[in-house]
Scaffold this active site. Sequence first.
Site, PDB file in Angstrom:
ATOM      1  N   ARG A   1      11.926  -1.551  10.033  1.00  0.00           N
ATOM      2  CA  ARG A   1      11.061  -0.881  11.001  1.00  0.00           C
ATOM      3  C   ARG A   1      10.803  -1.781  12.198  1.00  0.00           C
ATOM      4  O   ARG A   1      10.680  -2.994  12.044  1.00  0.00           O
ATOM      5  CB  ARG A   1       9.707  -0.544  10.344  1.00  0.00           C
ATOM      6  CG  ARG A   1       9.779   0.649   9.451  1.00  0.00           C
ATOM      7  CD  ARG A   1       8.577   0.853   8.546  1.00  0.00           C
ATOM      8  NE  ARG A   1       7.314   0.321   9.004  1.00  0.00           N
ATOM      9  CZ  ARG A   1       6.171   0.525   8.344  1.00  0.00           C
ATOM     10  NH1 ARG A   1       6.151   1.262   7.246  1.00  0.00           N
ATOM     11  NH2 ARG A   1       5.047   0.014   8.772  1.00  0.00           N
TER      12      ARG A   1
ATOM     13  N   LYS B   1       0.816  -1.226   0.000  1.00  0.00           N
ATOM     14  CA  LYS B   1       0.000   0.000   0.000  1.00  0.00           C
ATOM     15  C   LYS B   1       0.845   1.268   0.000  1.00  0.00           C
ATOM     16  O   LYS B   1       0.572   2.194  -0.730  1.00  0.00           O
ATOM     17  CB  LYS B   1      -0.868   0.071   1.265  1.00  0.00           C
ATOM     18  CG  LYS B   1      -2.145  -0.668   1.222  1.00  0.00           C
ATOM     19  CD  LYS B   1      -3.069  -0.290   2.384  1.00  0.00           C
ATOM     20  CE  LYS B   1      -2.444  -0.233   3.755  1.00  0.00           C
ATOM     21  NZ  LYS B   1      -1.934  -1.472   4.306  1.00  0.00           N
TER      22      LYS B   1
ATOM     23  N   ARG C   1       0.331  -7.779  14.037  1.00  0.00           N
ATOM     24  CA  ARG C   1      -0.319  -6.880  13.073  1.00  0.00           C
ATOM     25  C   ARG C   1      -1.282  -7.628  12.143  1.00  0.00           C
ATOM     26  O   ARG C   1      -2.325  -7.116  11.776  1.00  0.00           O
ATOM     27  CB  ARG C   1       0.736  -6.155  12.234  1.00  0.00           C
ATOM     28  CG  ARG C   1       1.471  -5.107  13.044  1.00  0.00           C
ATOM     29  CD  ARG C   1       2.676  -4.609  12.311  1.00  0.00           C
ATOM     30  NE  ARG C   1       2.334  -3.830  11.137  1.00  0.00           N
ATOM     31  CZ  ARG C   1       3.143  -3.633  10.116  1.00  0.00           C
ATOM     32  NH1 ARG C   1       4.343  -4.167  10.107  1.00  0.00           N
ATOM     33  NH2 ARG C   1       2.772  -2.894   9.111  1.00  0.00           N
TER      34      ARG C   1
ATOM     35  N   ARG D   1      11.467  -5.714   3.925  1.00  0.00           N
ATOM     36  CA  ARG D   1      11.227  -4.287   3.676  1.00  0.00           C
ATOM     37  C   ARG D   1      12.237  -3.425   4.440  1.00  0.00           C
ATOM     38  O   ARG D   1      12.574  -3.718   5.588  1.00  0.00           O
ATOM     39  CB  ARG D   1       9.803  -3.962   4.121  1.00  0.00           C
ATOM     40  CG  ARG D   1       9.405  -2.549   3.868  1.00  0.00           C
ATOM     41  CD  ARG D   1       7.923  -2.416   3.751  1.00  0.00           C
ATOM     42  NE  ARG D   1       7.241  -2.470   5.032  1.00  0.00           N
ATOM     43  CZ  ARG D   1       5.924  -2.245   5.146  1.00  0.00           C
ATOM     44  NH1 ARG D   1       5.210  -1.978   4.076  1.00  0.00           N
ATOM     45  NH2 ARG D   1       5.356  -2.309   6.324  1.00  0.00           N
TER      46      ARG D   1
ATOM     47  N   ARG E   1      -8.641   2.376   9.670  1.00  0.00           N
ATOM     48  CA  ARG E   1      -8.198   1.012   9.951  1.00  0.00           C
ATOM     49  C   ARG E   1      -9.207   0.272  10.827  1.00  0.00           C
ATOM     50  O   ARG E   1      -9.001  -0.895  11.115  1.00  0.00           O
ATOM     51  CB  ARG E   1      -6.872   1.087  10.697  1.00  0.00           C
ATOM     52  CG  ARG E   1      -5.709   0.473   9.940  1.00  0.00           C
ATOM     53  CD  ARG E   1      -4.535   0.588  10.865  1.00  0.00           C
ATOM     54  NE  ARG E   1      -3.358  -0.085  10.430  1.00  0.00           N
ATOM     55  CZ  ARG E   1      -2.333   0.480   9.814  1.00  0.00           C
ATOM     56  NH1 ARG E   1      -2.401   1.731   9.468  1.00  0.00           N
ATOM     57  NH2 ARG E   1      -1.246  -0.221   9.543  1.00  0.00           N
TER      58      ARG E   1
HETATM   59  P1  AMP Z   1       1.548   1.711   8.747  1.00  0.00           P
HETATM   60  O1  AMP Z   1       2.731   2.432   8.249  1.00  0.00           O
HETATM   61  O2  AMP Z   1       0.272   2.200   8.140  1.00  0.00           O
HETATM   62  O3  AMP Z   1       1.703   0.216   8.630  1.00  0.00           O
HETATM   63  O4  AMP Z   1       1.413   2.039  10.292  1.00  0.00           O
HETATM   64  C1  AMP Z   1       2.415   1.668  11.210  1.00  0.00           C
HETATM   65  C2  AMP Z   1       1.805   1.525  12.598  1.00  0.00           C
HETATM   66  O5  AMP Z   1       1.260   2.787  13.021  1.00  0.00           O
HETATM   67  C3  AMP Z   1       0.669   0.521  12.715  1.00  0.00           C
HETATM   68  O6  AMP Z   1       1.120  -0.793  12.899  1.00  0.00           O
HETATM   69  C4  AMP Z   1      -0.082   1.070  13.929  1.00  0.00           C
HETATM   70  O7  AMP Z   1       0.605   0.744  15.122  1.00  0.00           O
HETATM   71  C5  AMP Z   1       0.050   2.567  13.743  1.00  0.00           C
HETATM   72  N1  AMP Z   1      -1.066   3.102  12.926  1.00  0.00           N
HETATM   73  C6  AMP Z   1      -0.973   3.712  11.724  1.00  0.00           C
HETATM   74  N2  AMP Z   1      -2.167   4.101  11.294  1.00  0.00           N
HETATM   75  C7  AMP Z   1      -3.065   3.720  12.221  1.00  0.00           C
HETATM   76  C8  AMP Z   1      -4.471   3.812  12.338  1.00  0.00           C
HETATM   77  N3  AMP Z   1      -5.218   4.372  11.379  1.00  0.00           N
HETATM   78  N4  AMP Z   1      -5.060   3.302  13.455  1.00  0.00           N
HETATM   79  C9  AMP Z   1      -4.335   2.741  14.449  1.00  0.00           C
HETATM   80  N5  AMP Z   1      -3.005   2.605  14.380  1.00  0.00           N
HETATM   81  C10 AMP Z   1      -2.357   3.077  13.293  1.00  0.00           C
END
Ligand code: AMP
Length: 249
Positions: free
Chosen positions: A192, A41, A203, A159, A120
């Site tokens: 990360r 994504k 996750r 990644r 989410r």
């Molecule tokens: P991402 O880069 O979108 O995978 O986000 C990394 C991490 O940030 C996720 O695993 C969550 O811990 C947190 N996170 C990002 N966006 C959200 C969201 N909309 N709701 C809750 N946690 C989020």
Amino acid sequence: MAQPDRSLWLKGPGNICKCKPSTKEFHPWRLVLLGPPGVGKGTQAAMLSEKLGACHLSTGDIFRMAKTISPDQRSKALQEAITYMDKGLLVPDTIVIALVKERSDCLKCECGFILDGFPRTIEQAQALQSFLDELNVQLDGVVNYQMDIEKIIARLSGRRVCINCKSVYHIVTMPTKVEGICDKCGGQLVLRDDDKPEAIRVRMETYNRETAPLIDFYKNSGLLLNVDANGTPQEVLERTLRGLQMLKA
Ligand code: AMP
């Protein structure tokens, strides 16, 4: 088309973006991207942003940006968000929704937007809908990227992200010219915290429980576009753009 500036989104209220549509005929795209973690994504959001000129709005990027500033400069909400993120847990809805609300000018940006990682949960999707209704803004599409779980796990562990400009690479499918160094800015590449094996497992479970129900939430809106996320990033991009044109028509 260059990617627009995202100062307001990344740094919060008080920051002004320099984003301006490139032509008078510019059509702002307003998209939500869905799909399990690791499906690509973020890569697609960045490529779509470059192609369509819309701002790439990732809630994960807000938290990663907050991690780069010293803890005593972070707001209490951001500090709390980081502790959840590092464990691979979702940040509570109240915190995420409040952060998006204070950035809601981004949702009426003339350049459009590509939301990546928000919403989410159903509660977040309802909050987004009410922000958009208030602003009188309509979504153009909800792109749902699909891929088998085994492939996703292989992807996540390979990644790498630039600590400086946040560009995303993969040690097998999208390597940098020099190992461990970002092609775009020369920054150091890292795995990360939330891509480490234990965090990945948490996750995935969270995605199935909290985020997968959003597919049904958007199913009846006429905006849902399922896209096969297998193939090179360029192939997936082209598939997405074709789907979006069909959705628009
Ligand atoms: P991402 O880069 O979108 O995978 O986000 C990394 C991490 O940030 C996720 O695993 C969550 O811990 C947190 N996170 C990002 N966006 C959200 C969201 N909309 N709701 C809750 N946690 C989020």
